[in-house]
Write an enzyme that holds these catalytic residues in place. Structure first.
Site, short mmCIF file in Angstrom:
data_model
loop_
_atom_site.label_atom_id
_atom_site.label_comp_id
_atom_site.label_asym_id
_atom_site.label_seq_id
_atom_site.Cartn_x
_atom_site.Cartn_y
_atom_site.Cartn_z
N HIS A 140 0.89 -1.16 0.00
CA HIS A 140 0.00 0.00 0.00
C HIS A 140 0.93 1.21 0.00
CE1 HIS A 140 -3.33 2.61 1.59
NE2 HIS A 140 -2.30 3.25 2.11
N ASP A 143 -10.04 -3.55 -4.19
CA ASP A 143 -9.93 -2.84 -2.90
C ASP A 143 -11.32 -2.67 -2.27
OD1 ASP A 143 -8.77 -1.72 -0.69
OD2 ASP A 143 -8.13 0.14 -1.65
N PRO A 160 -12.02 5.80 4.94
CA PRO A 160 -11.79 5.69 3.50
C PRO A 160 -12.15 4.30 2.98
CG PRO A 160 -9.71 5.45 4.66
CD PRO A 160 -10.77 5.65 5.72
O1 DOR Z 1 -9.68 3.10 1.11
C1 DOR Z 1 -9.11 2.23 1.75
N1 DOR Z 1 -9.79 1.41 2.57
N2 DOR Z 1 -7.80 2.11 1.64
C2 DOR Z 1 -7.10 1.28 2.43
O2 DOR Z 1 -5.91 1.23 2.30
C3 DOR Z 1 -7.76 0.48 3.47
C4 DOR Z 1 -9.16 0.26 3.14
C5 DOR Z 1 -9.97 -0.23 4.29
O3 DOR Z 1 -9.55 -1.17 4.96
O4 DOR Z 1 -11.06 0.29 4.50
ZN ZN Z 2 -4.44 0.15 0.41
ZN ZN Z 3 -7.08 -2.05 0.63
#
Ligand code: DOR
Ligand code: ZN
Ligand code: ZN
Length: 401
Positions: free
Chosen positions: A139, A265, A283
């Protein structure tokens, strides 16, 4: 049951190198069962479940649990991703060898959600992984450059008063890790490439003969930071939605092989973690059930990929990167296959209420998308058909029907 595949496209089952399933720890947002259903409906026959669960998957008790639970559910092969360091982004390497030797046979390791930040730890991790014949997925986020950041650093974030996440935070780690992989004689995989600069670095590194591979998410192929306008936290993701020029560069890179594959993702989040202020929201966005349609929309319809290319970026390349030996290779006559049937002409409208994921944080709500998965087969057994999951045998020892 007979399936009429006239006018449809038959592809090898999709492989997702990057899925967050939230079990153990946040089963209120996704479980291995609900995530497996979402995967089967999306045409996947294998998913790699990221290690940022709670507890973290940094030991074989957790990785073997995830593997066994996936097998019990029986809808998709759930390959646990092991953590690289104890507790994610730590100072101590996790026992990757023990996880690799366990029942799950872990072959992909990542601290995703966090970056393996310390260069010496990363260097040692690459050497260790190389000696085990396993792969590290990074990452790429220099945390000192993203402190407090909530959106892509650019004119849109400035205008909206959102703290910026610069491209250099990603690109500096991609460049560094390409060089570390070169020196260690090891392979490295870059998670969710999101900038035009990352594409240039990948191109350079591959031209040097460095063993580097990369994935791009469906959302970075479709969406850009003009979406921030509404302050809707459904658009908050790491790395952030970038600018239109980055989106164009990523599409081109996926078409020409600079970026090897699509990975979702898939990041389920609870309503209460997404409905708050943009800066406070978590996020991530859902991806499994919409990935194929986004690839059709962004790559197939514009003529950047043909269906052979879709098989390459959704199945063959991710299977090869992760070292799956049962995916994307020629089958013996009579051998049960992992397959997905796609109606290329069908269009459908995304309704979060209809998704199998427990969480509902899709950025595609009410969008009409092209291309629909009509059937998924795991080793010859139907796991999804016309939007419904076939809960079945449970045991998946070469089951067929
Ligand atoms: O947007 C994201 N969500 N990026 C990440 O690196 C982790 C992931 C999460 O686990 O929610
Ligand atoms: Zn990530
Ligand atoms: Zn991720």
């Amino acid at each position: 049951e007979t399936i009429d595949g006239a006018g449809q496209i038959l592809l090898p089952g999709f492989v997702d190198l990057h899925t967050h399933l939230r079990e153990p720890g946040r089963e209120d947002t996704e479980t291995i069962e609900s995530g497996s259903a979402a995967a089967a409906l999306g045409g996947y026959t294998a998913v790699f479940a990221m290690a940022n669960t709670s507890p973290v998957a940094d030991n074989p008790v957790v990785t073997d649990h995830v593997w066994r639970r996936g097998r019990e559910v029986g809808l998709v092969d759930v390959h646990p991703v092991g953590a690289v360091t104890v507790g994610l982004a730590g100072k101590q390497l996790a026992e990757m060898g023990t996880m690799a030797a366990g029942e799950a046979g872990v072959r992909l390791f990542s601290d995703d959600g966090r970056c393996v930040h310390d260069p010496l730890i990363m260097r040692r991790a690459l050497e260790y992984a190389n000696s085990l014949g396993v792969l590290i997925a990074q990452h790429a986020e220099e945390p000192r450059l993203t402190e407090g950041a909530v959106a892509h650093e650019g004119p849109n974030a400035s205008r909206l008063g959102l703290a910026g996440w610069p491209r250099a935070a990603e690109e500096s780690i991609v460049a560094r890790d390409a060089l570390l992989a070169r020196d260690a004689g090891a392979r490295v995989h870059i998670c969710h490439a999101s900038t035009a600069g990352t594409v240039e670095i990948l191109k350079w590194a591959k031209a040097q003969g460095i063993s580097i591979t990369a994935e791009v998410t469906p959302h970075h192929l479709l969406l850009d930071d003009s979406r921030l306008e509404t302050y809707d936290a459904v658009n908050k993701v790491n790395p952030p939605l970038r600018e239109a020029a980055d989106v164009a560069a990523l599409r081109q890179a996926l078409a020409d092989g600079t970026v090897d594959c699509v990975a979702t993702d898939h990041a389920p989040h609870a309503e209460q973690d997404k409905c708050c202020e943009f800066a406070a929201a978590r996020p991530g966005m859902l991806g499994l059930e919409t990935a194929l349609s986004i690839v059709v929309d962004t790559m197939v319809r514009p003529g950047l990929l043909d269906w052979r290319g879709v098989a390459r970026v959704m199945s063959e390349n991710p299977a090869r990167i992760a070292g799956l030996d049962d995916q994307g290779r020629p089958l013996a006559v009579g051998e049960p296959a992992n397959l997905v049937l796609v109606d290329p002409e069908a269009e459908w409208t995304v309704r979060s209420a209809d998704l199998a994921s427990i969480s509902k944080n899709t950025p595609y709500e009410a969008m009409t998308l092209p291309g629909r998965v009509t059937a998924t087969f795991l080793r010859g057994r139907l796991t999804a058909r016309d939007g419904s999951v076939r809960i079945g045998t449970g045991a998946r020892t070469g089951g067929q029907s």
